[in-house]
Design a protein around this motif. Structure first.
Motif, PDB file in Angstrom:
ATOM      1  N   THR A  45       0.834  -1.197   0.000  1.00  0.00           N
ATOM      2  CA  THR A  45       0.000   0.000   0.000  1.00  0.00           C
ATOM      3  C   THR A  45       0.871   1.249   0.000  1.00  0.00           C
ATOM      4  O   THR A  45       0.611   2.210  -0.738  1.00  0.00           O
ATOM      5  N   ARG A  46       1.914   1.236   0.829  1.00  0.00           N
ATOM      6  CA  ARG A  46       2.834   2.374   0.866  1.00  0.00           C
ATOM      7  C   ARG A  46       3.469   2.611  -0.507  1.00  0.00           C
ATOM      8  O   ARG A  46       3.535   3.748  -0.989  1.00  0.00           O
ATOM      9  N   GLN A  47       3.896   1.520  -1.160  1.00  0.00           N
ATOM     10  CA  GLN A  47       4.528   1.657  -2.468  1.00  0.00           C
ATOM     11  C   GLN A  47       3.549   2.237  -3.494  1.00  0.00           C
ATOM     12  O   GLN A  47       3.864   3.171  -4.228  1.00  0.00           O
ATOM     13  N   LEU A  48       2.331   1.679  -3.512  1.00  0.00           N
ATOM     14  CA  LEU A  48       1.321   2.134  -4.471  1.00  0.00           C
ATOM     15  C   LEU A  48       0.954   3.592  -4.237  1.00  0.00           C
ATOM     16  O   LEU A  48       0.910   4.398  -5.175  1.00  0.00           O
ATOM     17  N   MET A  49       0.672   3.941  -2.974  1.00  0.00           N
ATOM     18  CA  MET A  49       0.208   5.309  -2.693  1.00  0.00           C
ATOM     19  C   MET A  49       1.333   6.320  -2.865  1.00  0.00           C
ATOM     20  O   MET A  49       1.091   7.438  -3.325  1.00  0.00           O
ATOM     21  N   SER A  50       2.561   5.947  -2.514  1.00  0.00           N
ATOM     22  CA  SER A  50       3.685   6.873  -2.721  1.00  0.00           C
ATOM     23  C   SER A  50       3.848   7.176  -4.212  1.00  0.00           C
ATOM     24  O   SER A  50       3.988   8.333  -4.616  1.00  0.00           O
ATOM     25  N   ALA A  51       3.808   6.121  -5.029  1.00  0.00           N
ATOM     26  CA  ALA A  51       3.972   6.323  -6.474  1.00  0.00           C
ATOM     27  C   ALA A  51       2.799   7.104  -7.046  1.00  0.00           C
ATOM     28  O   ALA A  51       2.971   7.992  -7.894  1.00  0.00           O
ATOM     29  N   LEU A  52       1.586   6.786  -6.574  1.00  0.00           N
ATOM     30  CA  LEU A  52       0.401   7.495  -7.076  1.00  0.00           C
ATOM     31  C   LEU A  52       0.493   8.988  -6.754  1.00  0.00           C
ATOM     32  O   LEU A  52       0.241   9.839  -7.615  1.00  0.00           O
ATOM     33  N   ILE A  53       0.840   9.311  -5.517  1.00  0.00           N
ATOM     34  CA  ILE A  53       0.919  10.714  -5.100  1.00  0.00           C
ATOM     35  C   ILE A  53       2.014  11.430  -5.900  1.00  0.00           C
ATOM     36  O   ILE A  53       1.827  12.546  -6.387  1.00  0.00           O
ATOM     37  N   ARG A  54       3.165  10.773  -6.064  1.00  0.00           N
ATOM     38  CA  ARG A  54       4.245  11.402  -6.837  1.00  0.00           C
ATOM     39  C   ARG A  54       3.829  11.693  -8.271  1.00  0.00           C
ATOM     40  O   ARG A  54       4.054  12.784  -8.784  1.00  0.00           O
TER      41      ARG A  54
END
Lengths: 286, 286
Positions: A25-34
């Motif tokens: 989840t952290r990986q997905l949301m970090s990439a999405l936000i970036r």
């Protein structure tokens, strides 16, 4: 909080996730936000454009019903669906390629006897689909299942028609002991994706065609093999090179051979012209 | 079409736009497609995750009503709203900073006389807001308008309450000939953003707080000046540094001074404790 500006905001938003967040989840949301922030910054997104996007997404959600999925259509026309499929199902030499599921699949359709007509009473040119299902070594696969659906010969799916659903041009067929499948349906027509909703507006803004080349959907599965969701496309469609949803690849194009009225290869006698399609299916061992 | 693979698909989707596409639309959609594809490729988005995203966006759309905008809330908690505002309203030394509009603005509220109470009968500590509106050179601006709205002292907006809408803690105030404004409302409470919808699920998945520090919204405008949409925040809120929507900046934090029951600076006699806020507003010439 004066450190929250265009240069620091992205990291600040990501940093709000705590150590307890599940790693994927952290990986997905970090990439999405970036990527979301990078997009807005790169184009200097105006407030009017931002609001138009909010309105577009809201209306896209409102357009989704039990039988219409406007967000899947949006993903399809932006090429995202094909990209996700290509990422998760890399092409292996000789094995069946994947394509998009599309919005019209219905699970749990009945299994019909080998050779059945899936499209009794459905508009369109009767077509005999047949071929051999093997693994990539060429070993025939008995008991492989094809879960099939398509539009009719005028480009309409059963679920798009008014009134209670009457399943048509759908069904499951299982290969015999020799690994061969055969069934009748119709030759699917080219048809436009729905353009009366927000995605239609977007296609017009991008000056894009809405047509899909005629295609037969199926999900091929067999014990011990990887399941493949795909489509085969009629080789004579003028829309092959401009599919609105980017679903076509060379290996999925099949010749539909036209025949005059008469006796089909399986012995069925037809009073109208018909087509035959021979399409070999190779599945990878899981 | 065998050239459509993970390496070529992005350019192929962008290339479908013709020369007739309006240049800004082309720029926006090209960047959107590139970032969307780059995101999916970077994280190797699975089909299950893709479908979860489709489902999330669909439910977000379905959660939008006349009085709730779940997509704006999504944009807010991802920091996109603040980024767009920061991009379009760069901070100029000394002038009023912008903040997010939020989902609860209602246009065309009535103009009330200078010094009015916008929150008669509304729960919360009565608060006198007053100050001088000037341009950035310090020249007082007569006839400047503040279009004001806030939650009550328990964190609820009028539009969130059941039954027919009774506007409360809303209204427009115009500065007098000396450029000064004054009005009564309540001290807004800290409150959570709505967490009973898809955005609430996302906040929980990110292990994030849902609280916003108490704040008074207003849109400040004056003839010949740039209009500013913003919020001021109570300096004693424990939530100032973890605003769920990233709307706080230092210049928007105002001390709420507490007073025992008695006579307020404008002569009003109160039988309960009250607050006063002095907040100077500087607008840029357009």
């Amino acid at each position: 909080m004066s450190d929250l500006n265009v240069h620091t905001l992205t990291d600040a938003v990501i940093a709000r996730m705590t150590d307890k967040v599940e790693p994927r989840t952290r990986q997905l949301m970090s990439a999405l936000i970036r990527h979301l922030h990078a997009f807005a910054t790169e184009v200097s997104l105006t407030e009017a454009e931002w609001f138009a996007a909010i309105d577009f997404l809201t209306r896209t959600g409102k357009n989704c019903t039990d039988t219409r999925q406007e967000f899947i259509l949006l993903s399809d026309v932006l090429g995202l669906s094909s990209l996700v499929i290509a990422t998760n199902h890399p092409v292996a030499a000789g094995s069946l390629e994947s394509s998009v599921l599309g919005p019209f699949y219905l699970p749990e359709m009945p299994e019909l006897p080998l050779g059945s007509d899936l499209a009794v009473g459905v508009a369109g040119t009767p077509t005999l689909y047949q071929g051999l299902v093997t693994d990539t070594d060429g070993t025939p696969l008995a008991g492989a299942t094809l879960d099939i659906w398509s539009s009719d010969g005028e480009g309409w799916y059963d679920v798009q028609k008014p009134g209670p659903l009457k399943p048509a041009a759908r069904g499951r067929i299982r290969t015999g002991a020799d690994g061969r499948y055969a069934f009748w349906s119709i030759k699917p027509a080219d048809y436009p994706v729905p353009t009366d909703g927000p995605v239609g507006e977007l296609l017009r803004a991008m000056d894009r065609d809405s047509m899909r080349p005629g295609h037969l959907h199926f999900i091929a599965s067999a014990p011990g093999c990887e399941t493949v969701t795909t489509q085969i496309f009629a080789s004579d469609s003028p829309e092959l090179r401009r599919d609105a949803v980017f679903g076509v690849s060379d290996g999925l194009i099949a010749p539909f051979v036209s025949h005059a009225a008469g006796t089909a290869p399986d012995g069925r006698v037809l009073s109208t012209p018909f087509c035959t399609v021979d399409y070999a299916i190779r599945l990878r061992r899981a």
